[in-house]
Design a protein around this motif. Structure first.
Motif, PDB file in Angstrom:
ATOM      1  N   THR A  52      37.577  38.680  -2.479  1.00  0.00           N
ATOM      2  CA  THR A  52      37.988  39.498  -1.341  1.00  0.00           C
ATOM      3  C   THR A  52      39.045  38.776  -0.516  1.00  0.00           C
ATOM      4  N   TYR A  53      38.879  37.474  -0.337  1.00  0.00           N
ATOM      5  CA  TYR A  53      39.897  36.704   0.389  1.00  0.00           C
ATOM      6  C   TYR A  53      41.261  36.858  -0.287  1.00  0.00           C
ATOM      7  N   GLU A  54      41.302  36.680  -1.601  1.00  0.00           N
ATOM      8  CA  GLU A  54      42.583  36.760  -2.305  1.00  0.00           C
ATOM      9  C   GLU A  54      43.197  38.156  -2.175  1.00  0.00           C
ATOM     10  N   LEU A  55      42.368  39.189  -2.214  1.00  0.00           N
ATOM     11  CA  LEU A  55      42.853  40.554  -2.039  1.00  0.00           C
ATOM     12  C   LEU A  55      43.421  40.742  -0.636  1.00  0.00           C
ATOM     13  N   MET A  56      42.655  40.368   0.375  1.00  0.00           N
ATOM     14  CA  MET A  56      43.082  40.544   1.777  1.00  0.00           C
ATOM     15  C   MET A  56      44.312  39.692   2.093  1.00  0.00           C
ATOM     16  N   GLN A  57      44.304  38.459   1.620  1.00  0.00           N
ATOM     17  CA  GLN A  57      45.406  37.531   1.893  1.00  0.00           C
ATOM     18  C   GLN A  57      46.690  37.986   1.209  1.00  0.00           C
ATOM     19  N   SER A  58      46.566  38.713   0.113  1.00  0.00           N
ATOM     20  CA  SER A  58      47.769  39.188  -0.584  1.00  0.00           C
ATOM     21  C   SER A  58      48.379  40.409   0.108  1.00  0.00           C
ATOM     22  N   TYR A  59      47.634  41.019   1.039  1.00  0.00           N
ATOM     23  CA  TYR A  59      48.141  42.226   1.686  1.00  0.00           C
ATOM     24  C   TYR A  59      48.444  42.062   3.176  1.00  0.00           C
ATOM     25  N   TRP A  60      47.457  41.639   3.973  1.00  0.00           N
ATOM     26  CA  TRP A  60      47.596  41.716   5.432  1.00  0.00           C
ATOM     27  C   TRP A  60      48.720  40.879   6.025  1.00  0.00           C
ATOM     28  N   PRO A  61      49.048  39.703   5.511  1.00  0.00           N
ATOM     29  CA  PRO A  61      50.170  38.961   6.108  1.00  0.00           C
ATOM     30  C   PRO A  61      51.556  39.455   5.673  1.00  0.00           C
ATOM     31  N   THR A  62      51.615  40.443   4.775  1.00  0.00           N
ATOM     32  CA  THR A  62      52.914  40.893   4.269  1.00  0.00           C
ATOM     33  C   THR A  62      53.674  41.719   5.297  1.00  0.00           C
ATOM     34  N   THR A  63      54.964  41.736   5.153  1.00  0.00           N
ATOM     35  CA  THR A  63      55.816  42.552   6.015  1.00  0.00           C
ATOM     36  C   THR A  63      55.418  44.019   5.904  1.00  0.00           C
ATOM     37  N   TYR A  64      55.095  44.462   4.705  1.00  0.00           N
ATOM     38  CA  TYR A  64      54.694  45.859   4.492  1.00  0.00           C
ATOM     39  C   TYR A  64      53.483  46.212   5.360  1.00  0.00           C
ATOM     40  N   ALA A  65      52.429  45.390   5.323  1.00  0.00           N
ATOM     41  CA  ALA A  65      51.221  45.658   6.104  1.00  0.00           C
ATOM     42  C   ALA A  65      51.511  45.602   7.599  1.00  0.00           C
ATOM     43  N   ILE A  66      52.266  44.611   8.006  1.00  0.00           N
ATOM     44  CA  ILE A  66      52.571  44.436   9.430  1.00  0.00           C
ATOM     45  C   ILE A  66      53.391  45.608   9.962  1.00  0.00           C
ATOM     46  N   GLU A  67      54.304  46.133   9.155  1.00  0.00           N
ATOM     47  CA  GLU A  67      55.127  47.263   9.600  1.00  0.00           C
ATOM     48  C   GLU A  67      54.381  48.595   9.505  1.00  0.00           C
ATOM     49  N   ASN A  68      53.541  48.773   8.474  1.00  0.00           N
ATOM     50  CA  ASN A  68      52.898  50.065   8.239  1.00  0.00           C
ATOM     51  C   ASN A  68      51.526  50.205   8.878  1.00  0.00           C
ATOM     52  N   ASP A  69      50.884  49.115   9.202  1.00  0.00           N
ATOM     53  CA  ASP A  69      49.567  49.158   9.844  1.00  0.00           C
ATOM     54  C   ASP A  69      49.467  48.004  10.839  1.00  0.00           C
ATOM     55  N   PRO A  70      50.366  47.992  11.839  1.00  0.00           N
ATOM     56  CA  PRO A  70      50.480  46.822  12.713  1.00  0.00           C
ATOM     57  C   PRO A  70      49.233  46.514  13.531  1.00  0.00           C
ATOM     58  N   ARG A  71      48.479  47.532  13.938  1.00  0.00           N
ATOM     59  CA  ARG A  71      47.306  47.271  14.781  1.00  0.00           C
ATOM     60  C   ARG A  71      46.207  46.563  13.991  1.00  0.00           C
ATOM     61  N   ILE A  72      45.911  47.043  12.785  1.00  0.00           N
ATOM     62  CA  ILE A  72      44.898  46.387  11.950  1.00  0.00           C
ATOM     63  C   ILE A  72      45.409  45.023  11.495  1.00  0.00           C
ATOM     64  N   ALA A  73      46.671  44.959  11.080  1.00  0.00           N
ATOM     65  CA  ALA A  73      47.246  43.696  10.606  1.00  0.00           C
ATOM     66  C   ALA A  73      47.166  42.610  11.681  1.00  0.00           C
ATOM     67  N   LYS A  74      47.382  42.999  12.935  1.00  0.00           N
ATOM     68  CA  LYS A  74      47.305  42.022  14.032  1.00  0.00           C
ATOM     69  C   LYS A  74      45.937  41.345  14.060  1.00  0.00           C
ATOM     70  N   TYR A  75      44.867  42.140  13.961  1.00  0.00           N
ATOM     71  CA  TYR A  75      43.518  41.561  13.948  1.00  0.00           C
ATOM     72  C   TYR A  75      43.280  40.743  12.679  1.00  0.00           C
ATOM     73  N   MET A  76      43.610  41.325  11.539  1.00  0.00           N
ATOM     74  CA  MET A  76      43.334  40.632  10.270  1.00  0.00           C
ATOM     75  C   MET A  76      44.043  39.284  10.203  1.00  0.00           C
ATOM     76  N   ASN A  77      45.223  39.205  10.759  1.00  0.00           N
ATOM     77  CA  ASN A  77      45.988  37.959  10.696  1.00  0.00           C
ATOM     78  C   ASN A  77      45.638  36.965  11.793  1.00  0.00           C
ATOM     79  N   SER A  78      45.094  37.444  12.916  1.00  0.00           N
ATOM     80  CA  SER A  78      44.821  36.531  14.030  1.00  0.00           C
ATOM     81  C   SER A  78      43.371  36.052  14.096  1.00  0.00           C
ATOM     82  N   LEU A  79      42.425  36.840  13.552  1.00  0.00           N
ATOM     83  CA  LEU A  79      41.027  36.416  13.604  1.00  0.00           C
ATOM     84  C   LEU A  79      40.806  35.153  12.776  1.00  0.00           C
ATOM     85  N   SER A  80      39.824  34.361  13.189  1.00  0.00           N
ATOM     86  CA  SER A  80      39.417  33.211  12.379  1.00  0.00           C
ATOM     87  C   SER A  80      38.787  33.734  11.099  1.00  0.00           C
ATOM     88  N   LYS A  81      38.991  32.998  10.021  1.00  0.00           N
ATOM     89  CA  LYS A  81      38.465  33.402   8.731  1.00  0.00           C
ATOM     90  C   LYS A  81      37.809  32.203   8.056  1.00  0.00           C
TER      91      LYS A  81
END
Length: 184
Positions: A52-81
């Motif tokens: 799951t980490y590899e799946l999430m890490q391959s998507y949420w930090p990408t420009t695509y995720a940040i531009e297309n789902d910025p609110r969720i991406a903000k949490y996914m990228n800033s929360l401790s993991k």
């Protein structure tokens, strides 16, 4: 005390992923995103198994995720993991720590620290290990109106019965149903 919450989307037949880990069937819309934003805002730590980490890490930090789902991406990228893996030797997603083993004492100490709750997102093997060690306090299962017939069961490999008490059931316009449980 902080809680550990298992949060996962599943199908009516209990699959959290299709064959080969496919999750393209997830039923996500604006109503679900509103729920997800509220849920993520109640957390300060995400817990993942390697897959799951590899799946999430391959998507949420990408420009695509940040531009297309910025609110969720903000949490996914800033929360401790925290990633639990015996095979990874490093993690590259920001705010991420790598644990090679699940040490019950360490997890219990994390739960006693001040802060917001922690959540396992998907991660069937990790969820089942945490269940085995009685570390999960709440289960949030979002049932999608779909039967896959094959794939990976969220509770695949669970060795004993788990009795739960329903806290809440909420139907979404999309047909998704949130089932929120605690242990009996």
């Amino acid at each position: 005390m902080r809680k550990i919450i298992l949060q996962s989307m599943i199908t009516v037949d209990g699959r959290f992923a299709g064959p080969k880990g496919d999750i393209s069937w997830h039923n996500v819309d604006e109503e679900y995103n509103h729920y997800a934003l509220n849920f993520l805002s109640s957390l300060d730590t995400l817990l993942f198994g390697r897959v799951t980490y590899e799946l999430m890490q391959s998507y949420w930090p990408t420009t695509y995720a940040i531009e297309n789902d910025p609110r969720i991406a903000k949490y996914m990228n800033s929360l401790s993991k925290i990633v639990f893996s015996k095979t990874l030797d490093k993690v590259t997603w920001n705010n991420t720590k790598l644990f090679s083993d699940i040490l019950v004492e360490e997890i219990t100490e994390l739960k006693q620290l001040s802060g917001k709750d922690m959540a396992i997102l998907g991660s069937s093997k990790l969820a089942n290990a945490f269940i085995k060690y009685d570390l999960i306090d709440e289960f949030r299962i979002i049932v999608n109106p779909l039967v896959l017939g094959q794939g990976i069961s969220l509770f695949q490999g669970l060795q004993s019965q788990l009795n739960l008490k329903l806290l809440k059931a909420e139907a979404f316009q999309s047909g998704n149903v949130l089932l929120q449980y605690t242990k009996k």
